[in-house]
Design an enzyme around this catalytic site. Sequence first.
Site: not given
Ligand code: CA2
Length: 148
Positions: A11-12, A19, A24, A75, A78, A99, A101, A108
């Site tokens: 997700p996201n 963003r 990221y 990946n 969340a 996996e 990230h 974090r």
């Molecule tokens: O670091 C990673 O790849 C994560 O899997 C990214 C997840 C986070 O919940 C994990 O703890 C670590 C979040 C992905 C959301 O990605 C976004 C990208 C741009 C703007 C907002 C969210």
Amino acid sequence: MTSTVLILNGPNLNLLGVRQPHIYGYETLADIEAQCRTLAGDLGLAIEFKQSNAEHHLIDWIQEAREAAAGLIINPAAFTHTSIAIMDALSACEFPILEVHLSNVHRREAFRHHSYVSLAATGVIAGCGAQGYLLALRQMAYLLARAA
Ligand code: CA2
């Protein structure tokens, strides 16, 4: 026959590059997919690259991959930290699971330090940005060649 590696994104991750670039990076998910396709070609692998915001889509794709894929890179975003259901689906797979990230989850918030998915993963790459997907593909090629 060419081995297919499924690359799943949770997700996201469709918001990448739009963003929070300080966490990221500036690359979009489409940029990452393009880089993965180029490298996969060089490594003699085929890839399927998917993203969903829905847990059940990810689970269905993992279950389908049990028959159709040689390995899985995921990946889970969340869902990494919450989803026993994704962990159970991964645990039913016999192929290598890597996996990935983008961020270093261990630098974090504490809630990102635990991964259910890691309990089912062959290996984990975190904190290498988009490059992490390419590192995972190289490791997958190594693992598949070793198993052949
Ligand atoms: O670091 C990673 O790849 C994560 O899997 C990214 C997840 C986070 O919940 C994990 O703890 C670590 C979040 C992905 C959301 O990605 C976004 C990208 C741009 C703007 C907002 C969210």
